[in-house]
Motif scaffolding. Structure first.
Motif, short mmCIF file in Angstrom:
data_model
loop_
_atom_site.label_atom_id
_atom_site.label_comp_id
_atom_site.label_asym_id
_atom_site.label_seq_id
_atom_site.Cartn_x
_atom_site.Cartn_y
_atom_site.Cartn_z
N SER A 65 1.31 -1.22 -0.02
CA SER A 65 -0.59 -0.09 0.09
C SER A 65 1.23 1.43 0.36
N ARG A 66 0.08 1.92 -0.56
CA ARG A 66 0.59 3.97 -0.71
C ARG A 66 1.57 3.90 1.02
N ALA A 128 3.87 -0.23 -4.57
CA ALA A 128 2.91 0.82 -4.18
C ALA A 128 2.37 1.06 -5.07
N PHE A 129 3.04 1.96 -6.37
CA PHE A 129 1.97 2.54 -6.78
C PHE A 129 2.25 1.55 -8.27
N ASP A 130 1.00 2.40 -8.99
CA ASP A 130 1.01 1.61 -10.44
C ASP A 130 2.08 2.32 -11.38
N LEU A 131 2.20 1.57 -11.80
CA LEU A 131 3.92 2.25 -13.08
C LEU A 131 3.39 1.85 -14.41
N SER A 150 2.80 -5.85 -6.82
CA SER A 150 2.93 -6.10 -5.73
C SER A 150 1.38 -5.78 -5.00
N TYR A 151 1.09 -4.23 -5.08
CA TYR A 151 -0.11 -3.57 -4.29
C TYR A 151 -0.83 -4.11 -4.94
N GLU A 152 -1.44 -4.43 -5.94
CA GLU A 152 -2.78 -5.07 -6.88
C GLU A 152 -2.77 -6.28 -6.78
N ILE A 164 4.05 -16.53 -10.59
CA ILE A 164 3.55 -17.66 -11.31
C ILE A 164 2.02 -16.83 -11.99
N GLU A 165 1.68 -16.07 -10.84
CA GLU A 165 0.60 -14.99 -11.61
C GLU A 165 1.06 -14.14 -12.99
N ALA A 166 2.38 -13.60 -13.39
CA ALA A 166 2.96 -13.17 -13.82
C ALA A 166 2.99 -13.92 -14.66
#
Length: 223
Positions: A65-66, A128-131, A150-152, A164-166
């Motif tokens: 989180s931010r 914690a930020f959208d890149l 990670s934050y998503e 694995i998700e990637a």
């Protein structure tokens, strides 16, 4: 070596570079009238950055989180306040803010070369930020097929789940994916998920990152 059909990149210190932290430290020292030389500033930053890569720091959830991102990083940087008061907030705002990071000179050429080889490309980052906006800003977004942030996802590297998700996003088996990063702890966790791993060596700030080695690894796997 298995055939590599996808490359997953870490973001910070792999594809994008931060402002030169020792210079930020020196400027703040001058403003505070605290005597400090370049060697001391470099040592101060090196100690903080290496501490930030330890399993103990990763385990604090700073990239979920931010609020946690600011709290954990400034908490770490507070160690240097004894030598330079207020440097914790200065480092966070002028070095850790993702909006001030820039791509390495070899980032775009490497991504283009991988795309020309029909390699799928993903970003796997503890952040914690959208890149995504930063890739769009520098004209790199069209090269990226998926983002595992990670934050998503709700879990950070080195946990197996994020890798694995990637791979799921890129529709590739882990054994056919290469994880490229700079942190042996977090990025090295990809090996437990069945991926191949390449950890980038240290480099001089402001220079190319050595990403051409990734192309050599991919090409060798496909011969």
């Amino acid at each position: 070596m298995s055939r590599i059909d996808a490359v997953l990149f870490d973001w910070g210190d792999t594809l994008f570079e931060s402002p030169h932290a020792p210079s930020v430290i020196l400027e703040h020292a001058r403003n505070q009238k605290v005597p400090m030389d370049t060697e001391t500033a470099e040592e101060m930053w090196r100690e903080l950055w290496e501490a930030g890569k330890t399993p103990e720091e990763h385990a604090k959830g700073r990239d979920l989180s931010r609020a946690a991102h600011r709290q954990v990083w400034t908490g770490l940087f507070q160690r240097a306040n004894v030598r330079l008061p207020g440097i914790d907030q200065v480092l966070y705002e002028r070095v850790m803010d993702a909006s001030v990071w820039r791509p390495y000179p070899d980032t775009a050429p490497t991504l283009r070369s991988l795309r020309s080889r029909e390699i799928r490309i993903g970003v796997v980052s503890n952040h914690a930020f959208d890149l995504r906006p930063f890739f769009r800003e520098f004209g790199l977004a069209d090269h990226i097929d998926g983002y595992a942030l990670s934050y998503e996802i709700g879990v950070a590297k080195p946990a197996r789940r994020i890798f694995i998700e990637a791979c799921r996003m890129l529709r590739v088996e882990p054994v056919n994916a290469l994880m490229v990063g700079d942190d042996a702890v977090s990025d090295g966790g990809a090996s437990a998920a069945g991926l191949q791993v390449y950890i980038l060596p240290p480099y001089p700030h402001g220079k190319t990152r050595g990403l051409e080695r990734v192309l050599s690894i991919v090409d060798a796997s496909r011969r």
